[in-house]
Each structure stands twice: as structure tokens, then as C-alpha cells.
Design a protein around this motif. Structure first.
Motif, PDB file in Angstrom:
ATOM      1  N   ARG A 239     -25.878 -36.173  -4.763  1.00  0.00           N
ATOM      2  CA  ARG A 239     -26.907 -36.667  -5.705  1.00  0.00           C
ATOM      3  C   ARG A 239     -27.288 -35.601  -6.730  1.00  0.00           C
ATOM      4  O   ARG A 239     -28.458 -35.254  -6.896  1.00  0.00           O
ATOM      5  CB  ARG A 239     -28.148 -37.147  -4.936  1.00  0.00           C
ATOM      6  N   SER A 240     -26.286 -35.114  -7.458  1.00  0.00           N
ATOM      7  CA  SER A 240     -26.537 -33.993  -8.359  1.00  0.00           C
ATOM      8  C   SER A 240     -25.969 -34.223  -9.750  1.00  0.00           C
ATOM      9  O   SER A 240     -25.020 -34.988  -9.948  1.00  0.00           O
ATOM     10  CB  SER A 240     -25.939 -32.706  -7.781  1.00  0.00           C
ATOM     11  N   VAL A 241     -26.578 -33.525 -10.703  1.00  0.00           N
ATOM     12  CA  VAL A 241     -26.052 -33.388 -12.056  1.00  0.00           C
ATOM     13  C   VAL A 241     -25.760 -31.908 -12.260  1.00  0.00           C
ATOM     14  O   VAL A 241     -26.643 -31.067 -12.069  1.00  0.00           O
ATOM     15  CB  VAL A 241     -27.053 -33.885 -13.114  1.00  0.00           C
ATOM     16  N   VAL A 242     -24.524 -31.597 -12.623  1.00  0.00           N
ATOM     17  CA  VAL A 242     -24.089 -30.196 -12.772  1.00  0.00           C
ATOM     18  C   VAL A 242     -23.558 -29.993 -14.183  1.00  0.00           C
ATOM     19  O   VAL A 242     -22.805 -30.828 -14.708  1.00  0.00           O
ATOM     20  CB  VAL A 242     -23.002 -29.856 -11.734  1.00  0.00           C
ATOM     21  N   VAL A 243     -23.933 -28.880 -14.791  1.00  0.00           N
ATOM     22  CA  VAL A 243     -23.417 -28.486 -16.097  1.00  0.00           C
ATOM     23  C   VAL A 243     -22.733 -27.147 -15.947  1.00  0.00           C
ATOM     24  O   VAL A 243     -23.322 -26.182 -15.442  1.00  0.00           O
ATOM     25  CB  VAL A 243     -24.547 -28.398 -17.141  1.00  0.00           C
ATOM     26  N   LEU A 244     -21.477 -27.074 -16.394  1.00  0.00           N
ATOM     27  CA  LEU A 244     -20.706 -25.833 -16.363  1.00  0.00           C
ATOM     28  C   LEU A 244     -20.381 -25.419 -17.786  1.00  0.00           C
ATOM     29  O   LEU A 244     -19.836 -26.201 -18.571  1.00  0.00           O
ATOM     30  CB  LEU A 244     -19.413 -26.036 -15.570  1.00  0.00           C
TER      31      LEU A 244
END
Length: 247
Positions: A239-244
């Protein structure tokens, strides 16, 4: 229609159907774009999406006509999914407006007299800022499925862009509320030597910010990633939003 469900008190069934409906934006844009491409192959006319966002029951004790509702990790995933879709169709989608910004529906800001807080949806918008004014990078995703009972949806949503400074930004959403999802990426026509990451998630699917606890759901540094010979890899928390950001 009269009973839309609670913004904060919901189970996995409601989590699943909400994200499934959010993913339908892809179909809507593709079908509209196909018609527009027939009559406007030069893409002189932009497609505008107005309005998008979640609509649940109003908060208990508030005016039903004001459509005031809370905002959880579920809404953060809805926002991330939509923004990834819009970014991936940037050649046609020129404007997309969330409904709405302050105190109404999927708001980014909630107020109560002199009090104010920012919601998980606000944080997703802030995290996705590097896509603004950037150049879309095409992505091809072979995603595992997130299954619930006899139905399933892609477990991961993604989009990517390259900024004017040369940095690449990849935004990823893990729609699975309970399982990590590994991502193996191959880069073509580019190389990476450094990656910096941020993540937005919560302890539960209904984690949200309140005036008493306004930082329950906030972005945090994310370092579960590394450069590989082919590109890069990461493991997305549930349940995550990740920005790389890659350079």
C-alpha cells in the motif's frame, strides 16, 4: 448511490473495488484517444479530464451538501494511479483536474476554523512534481496481479519522465495492501549511477491525518533500491507510493 461507504472505515473489499475503478481511467483515456486520433491524427486538440477523484459518505456531523470527507492511504493510491495514467498519455491528456482541492471530496487540504492539515493525496501531488515540465519516458510493465477473492488487478502502477536537468523520475504504486512487490527494471538508452527515493504509506489501509495527528501519513526517505547491470531494482512496501530519482 445514496450509500457510498465510509472514507475511513472500510475493508479490503472496498479497497480493492476503489482501486479497480481508478484503473478504469486507462480504458477511458484509450477509448477517447482512439476516437480523437481518427479525427485529429496530428493531436492538435487536447483531452481534458474533469473531474476525477473519490466520493464517499460525508464525515459524520458535517453538512451533507458540503461533501466534506476524510482522506486515507487508499486515496493516496487512487491519486498515484491516476497521475501515472495521465503522465503515460501526456501526448493527448493536456489537463486533468482533481475533485477537489480544499475540504470537498478527495481534497488535498482539510480545514476546521483556524486549523489546517494536508492529506495523503496532497503528498502524492508534491512527490510527483518532478514530472511537471519533464519529457515522458515510455515504460513497459509486466506486473504481477493483486488478487482479491475471484478478481485481480495489476499489483503495480508506474510512469517515468526525464527532467530538464537530465534526472529521471520513476513513480510507482503498490496496490497490494498486504504484500511487498519486487520490481526489476531494465533501462535502454540510459544508465544510472545514483538513486534517491521517497515513500508514502501508512500502518493500515485507512491510515489518515487528523488535526490532532497531522503527520500520521507523510513521505519518508526510501532506500530499498539499488543499481544493477541492466538498470535498477527495488521492493515496494505494501500500500505504497514510491518516487525514485535517478541520475
Amino acid at each position: 448511490w445514496a450509500k457510498k461507504g465510509s472514507a475511513t472505515q472500510f475493508d479490503e473489499a472496498e479497497w480493492f473495488i476503489t482501486l479497480k475503478k481508478a484503473l478504469r481511467m486507462e480504458e477511458l483515456i484509450k477509448r477517447h484517444s482512439a476516437i480523437m486520433d481518427h479525427y485529429d491524427p496530428m493531436k492538435r486538440v487536447g483531452l481534458i479530464v474533469d473531474e476525477w477523484g473519490t466520493w464517499y459518505d460525508v464525515e459524520p456531523g458535517t453538512n451533507p451538501g458540503f461533501l466534506y470527507q476524510q482522506n486515507t492511504v487508499r486515496d493516496a493510491l487512487v491519486a498515484g494511479i491516476h497521475l501515472n495514467i495521465f503522465n503515460n498519455h501526456a501526448e493527448r491528456v493536456k489537463m486533468a483536474n482533481i475533485a477537489q482541492t480544499v475540504n470537498v471530496l478527495q481534497a488535498m487540504i482539510l480545514t476546521d476554523g483556524p486549523k489546517m492539515l494536508v492529506t495523503p493525496t496532497y503528498h502524492v501531488f508534491e512527490m510527483y512534481k518532478p514530472h511537471q515540465g519533464a519529457t515522458l519516458l515510455p515504460v513497459w510493465l509486466d506486473a504481477e496481479r493483486y488478487s482479491y477473492k475471484d478478481d485481480s488487478i495489476p499489483a503495480v502502477s508506474v510512469s517515468a519522465s526525464r527532467g530538464t536537468d537530465g534526472a529521471m523520475t520513476v513513480t510507482l504504486c503498490n496496490l497490494d495492501p498486504s504484500q511487498e512487490r519486487p520490481v526489476q527494471a531494465e533501462l535502454r538508452g540510459a544508465s544510472v549511477s545514483e538513486i534517491r527515493g521517497r515513500v508514502l504509506t501508512g500502518a493500515a489501509i485507512n491510515s489518515h491525518n487528523t488535526f490532532d495527528a497531522p503527520e500520521t501519513v507523510v513521505p519518508a526517505p526510501f532506500d530499498d533500491h539499488k543499481v544493477t547491470a541492466a538498470g535498477w531494482q527495488t521492493t515496494l512496501p505494501p500500500r505504497s507510493v514510491v518516487v525514485l530519482e535517478m541520475r
